[in-house]
Design a protein around this motif. Structure first.
Motif, PDB file in Angstrom:
ATOM      1  N   ASP A  62       0.079  -0.940   0.284  1.00 57.05           N
ATOM      2  CA  ASP A  62      -0.052  -0.381  -0.094  1.00 57.05           C
ATOM      3  C   ASP A  62       0.644   1.280  -0.061  1.00 57.05           C
ATOM      4  OD1 ASP A  62      -2.228   1.729   0.655  1.00 57.05           O
ATOM      5  OD2 ASP A  62      -3.165   0.551   1.620  1.00 57.05           O
ATOM      6  N   VAL A  63       1.449   1.270  -0.789  1.00 58.53           N
ATOM      7  CA  VAL A  63       2.465   2.709  -1.324  1.00 58.53           C
ATOM      8  C   VAL A  63       1.697   4.041  -1.496  1.00 58.53           C
ATOM      9  CG1 VAL A  63       3.875   4.248  -3.142  1.00 58.53           C
ATOM     10  CG2 VAL A  63       3.673   1.153  -2.778  1.00 58.53           C
ATOM     11  N   THR A  64       0.529   4.180  -1.172  1.00 59.69           N
ATOM     12  CA  THR A  64       0.033   5.201  -1.563  1.00 59.69           C
ATOM     13  C   THR A  64      -0.421   5.409   0.567  1.00 59.69           C
ATOM     14  OG1 THR A  64      -1.432   5.583  -3.334  1.00 59.69           O
ATOM     15  CG2 THR A  64      -1.983   6.735  -1.372  1.00 59.69           C
ATOM     16  N   ALA A  65      -0.575   5.087   0.976  1.00 59.13           N
ATOM     17  CA  ALA A  65      -0.875   4.551   2.366  1.00 59.13           C
ATOM     18  C   ALA A  65       0.368   5.724   3.304  1.00 59.13           C
ATOM     19  CB  ALA A  65      -1.170   3.900   3.139  1.00 59.13           C
ATOM     20  N   ALA A  66       1.496   4.629   2.691  1.00 59.68           N
ATOM     21  CA  ALA A  66       2.755   5.002   3.529  1.00 59.68           C
ATOM     22  C   ALA A  66       3.261   6.470   3.091  1.00 59.68           C
ATOM     23  CB  ALA A  66       4.179   3.732   3.045  1.00 59.68           C
ATOM     24  N   ALA A  67       3.425   6.732   1.111  1.00 61.43           N
ATOM     25  CA  ALA A  67       3.204   7.770   1.352  1.00 61.43           C
ATOM     26  C   ALA A  67       2.012   8.966   1.951  1.00 61.43           C
ATOM     27  CB  ALA A  67       2.845   8.146  -0.207  1.00 61.43           C
ATOM     28  N   ASP A  68       1.321   8.625   1.620  1.00 59.81           N
ATOM     29  CA  ASP A  68       0.927   9.615   2.882  1.00 59.81           C
ATOM     30  C   ASP A  68       0.798  10.143   4.403  1.00 59.81           C
ATOM     31  OD1 ASP A  68      -0.730  10.380   0.827  1.00 59.81           O
ATOM     32  OD2 ASP A  68      -3.087   9.007   1.373  1.00 59.81           O
ATOM     33  N   LEU A  69       1.466   9.248   4.902  1.00 54.47           N
ATOM     34  CA  LEU A  69       1.870   8.880   6.115  1.00 54.47           C
ATOM     35  C   LEU A  69       2.504   9.501   5.901  1.00 54.47           C
ATOM     36  CD1 LEU A  69       0.286   5.358   7.668  1.00 54.47           C
ATOM     37  CD2 LEU A  69       0.165   8.402   8.197  1.00 54.47           C
ATOM     38  N   LEU A  70       3.764   9.842   5.264  1.00 53.57           N
ATOM     39  CA  LEU A  70       5.597   9.919   5.547  1.00 53.57           C
ATOM     40  C   LEU A  70       4.918  11.759   4.800  1.00 53.57           C
ATOM     41  CD1 LEU A  70       7.623   7.367   3.727  1.00 53.57           C
ATOM     42  CD2 LEU A  70       7.318   8.763   5.898  1.00 53.57           C
ATOM     43  N   GLU A  71       4.376  12.117   4.220  1.00 51.64           N
ATOM     44  CA  GLU A  71       4.106  13.444   3.361  1.00 51.64           C
ATOM     45  C   GLU A  71       3.310  14.106   5.126  1.00 51.64           C
ATOM     46  OE1 GLU A  71       1.692  15.940   0.806  1.00 51.64           O
ATOM     47  OE2 GLU A  71       1.112  13.852   0.946  1.00 51.64           O
ATOM     48  N   ALA A  72       3.087  13.171   5.802  1.00 51.62           N
ATOM     49  CA  ALA A  72       1.867  14.162   6.562  1.00 51.62           C
ATOM     50  C   ALA A  72       2.979  13.864   7.642  1.00 51.62           C
ATOM     51  CB  ALA A  72       0.519  12.910   7.252  1.00 51.62           C
ATOM     52  N   HIS A  73       3.872  13.389   8.134  1.00 50.84           N
ATOM     53  CA  HIS A  73       5.339  13.864   9.339  1.00 50.84           C
ATOM     54  C   HIS A  73       5.743  14.685   8.239  1.00 50.84           C
ATOM     55  CE1 HIS A  73       8.249  12.644  12.216  1.00 50.84           C
ATOM     56  NE2 HIS A  73       9.044  12.728  10.805  1.00 50.84           N
ATOM     57  N   VAL A  74       6.462  14.947   7.413  1.00 51.88           N
ATOM     58  CA  VAL A  74       7.035  15.872   6.940  1.00 51.88           C
ATOM     59  C   VAL A  74       6.669  17.560   7.012  1.00 51.88           C
ATOM     60  CG1 VAL A  74       7.821  16.680   5.179  1.00 51.88           C
ATOM     61  CG2 VAL A  74       8.305  14.751   5.159  1.00 51.88           C
ATOM     62  N   ARG A  75       5.492  17.114   6.414  1.00 44.57           N
ATOM     63  CA  ARG A  75       4.752  18.562   7.331  1.00 44.57           C
ATOM     64  C   ARG A  75       4.428  19.102   7.885  1.00 44.57           C
ATOM     65  NH1 ARG A  75       1.609  20.746   2.233  1.00 44.57           N
ATOM     66  NH2 ARG A  75       1.582  19.174   0.284  1.00 44.57           N
ATOM     67  N   GLN A  76       4.538  17.849   9.354  1.00 47.61           N
ATOM     68  CA  GLN A  76       4.236  17.975  10.941  1.00 47.61           C
ATOM     69  C   GLN A  76       5.088  19.104  11.536  1.00 47.61           C
ATOM     70  OE1 GLN A  76       2.854  15.263  12.638  1.00 47.61           O
ATOM     71  NE2 GLN A  76       1.938  16.794  14.587  1.00 47.61           N
ATOM     72  N   ALA A  77       6.800  18.264  10.823  1.00 45.03           N
ATOM     73  CA  ALA A  77       8.297  18.418  11.320  1.00 45.03           C
ATOM     74  C   ALA A  77       8.646  18.961  11.303  1.00 45.03           C
ATOM     75  CB  ALA A  77       8.843  16.661  11.204  1.00 45.03           C
ATOM     76  N   ALA A  78       8.331  19.728   9.895  1.00 46.47           N
ATOM     77  CA  ALA A  78       9.703  20.999   9.379  1.00 46.47           C
ATOM     78  C   ALA A  78       8.204  21.974   7.888  1.00 46.47           C
ATOM     79  CB  ALA A  78      10.689  19.681   7.846  1.00 46.47           C
ATOM     80  N   PRO A  79       7.633  22.091   8.907  1.00 47.75           N
ATOM     81  CA  PRO A  79       7.005  23.429   8.134  1.00 47.75           C
ATOM     82  C   PRO A  79       8.156  24.174   7.583  1.00 47.75           C
ATOM     83  CG  PRO A  79       6.572  23.740  10.596  1.00 47.75           C
ATOM     84  CD  PRO A  79       7.293  22.558  10.632  1.00 47.75           C
ATOM     85  N   ARG A  80       6.916  24.844   6.245  1.00 52.41           N
ATOM     86  CA  ARG A  80       7.447  26.302   5.062  1.00 52.41           C
ATOM     87  C   ARG A  80       7.078  27.425   6.309  1.00 52.41           C
ATOM     88  NH1 ARG A  80      11.152  23.938   1.633  1.00 52.41           N
ATOM     89  NH2 ARG A  80       9.453  21.771   0.930  1.00 52.41           N
ATOM     90  N   PRO A  81       8.425  28.302   6.145  1.00 50.81           N
ATOM     91  CA  PRO A  81       8.472  29.593   6.126  1.00 50.81           C
ATOM     92  C   PRO A  81       7.309  30.291   5.688  1.00 50.81           C
ATOM     93  CG  PRO A  81      10.114  28.628   5.457  1.00 50.81           C
ATOM     94  CD  PRO A  81       9.318  28.409   5.447  1.00 50.81           C
ATOM     95  N   PRO A  82       5.953  31.507   6.471  1.00 52.43           N
ATOM     96  CA  PRO A  82       5.485  31.554   5.789  1.00 52.43           C
ATOM     97  C   PRO A  82       5.322  32.172   4.092  1.00 52.43           C
ATOM     98  CG  PRO A  82       6.003  33.068   7.881  1.00 52.43           C
ATOM     99  CD  PRO A  82       7.299  32.160   7.322  1.00 52.43           C
ATOM    100  N   GLY A  83       4.691  32.155   3.928  1.00 52.32           N
ATOM    101  CA  GLY A  83       4.685  32.153   2.040  1.00 52.32           C
ATOM    102  C   GLY A  83       5.373  31.749   1.082  1.00 52.32           C
ATOM    103  N   ARG A  84       5.744  29.914   1.809  1.00 51.65           N
ATOM    104  CA  ARG A  84       5.964  28.625   0.579  1.00 51.65           C
ATOM    105  C   ARG A  84       5.338  27.406   1.438  1.00 51.65           C
ATOM    106  NH1 ARG A  84      12.012  27.678   1.645  1.00 51.65           N
ATOM    107  NH2 ARG A  84      11.487  26.618  -0.385  1.00 51.65           N
ATOM    108  N   ARG A  85       4.724  27.720  -0.130  1.00 49.83           N
ATOM    109  CA  ARG A  85       4.181  26.448   0.451  1.00 49.83           C
ATOM    110  C   ARG A  85       5.056  24.784   0.019  1.00 49.83           C
ATOM    111  NH1 ARG A  85      -1.507  26.678  -2.539  1.00 49.83           N
ATOM    112  NH2 ARG A  85      -1.772  25.459  -1.483  1.00 49.83           N
ATOM    113  N   HIS A  86       4.241  23.837   0.675  1.00 50.81           N
ATOM    114  CA  HIS A  86       5.313  21.965   0.515  1.00 50.81           C
ATOM    115  C   HIS A  86       4.565  21.927  -1.536  1.00 50.81           C
ATOM    116  CE1 HIS A  86       6.214  20.639   4.305  1.00 50.81           C
ATOM    117  NE2 HIS A  86       5.493  21.654   4.571  1.00 50.81           N
TER     118      HIS A  86
END
Length: 87
Positions: A62-86
């Protein structure tokens, strides 16, 4: 090398470093014994044939589920500075 790459990336996947510092994923395979030296419940999630009681388990393939969880972790752990989006 991993430190240099990590400075330029949001996520670097490396096999075999589950005992090091930082988040990790456990991959299980049927017929392969669980390593007792790995704290399964400290993993982000478990992917494979057995969950070993981890609350977040993903079926093998289930590659999609694994990718979704990794993406959620990256977004939570390393938020972008204001004005920059993932991407």
């Amino acid at each position: 090398m991993a430190r240099r790459l990590a400075a330029e990336r949001d996520l670097v996947l490396v096999e075999g470093h589950s005992l090091g510092a930082g988040p990790f994923v456990v991959v299980t395979r049927q017929g392969v014994e669980r390593r007792e030296d790995i704290a399964i419940h400290d993993a982000l999630f478990v992917v494979g044939d057995e969950s070993f009681g981890h609350p977040v388990a993903i079926a093998a393939g289930d590659v999609t589920a694994a990718a979704d969880l990794l993406e959620a972790h990256v977004r939570q752990a390393a938020p972008r500075p204001p004005g920059r989006r993932h991407p």
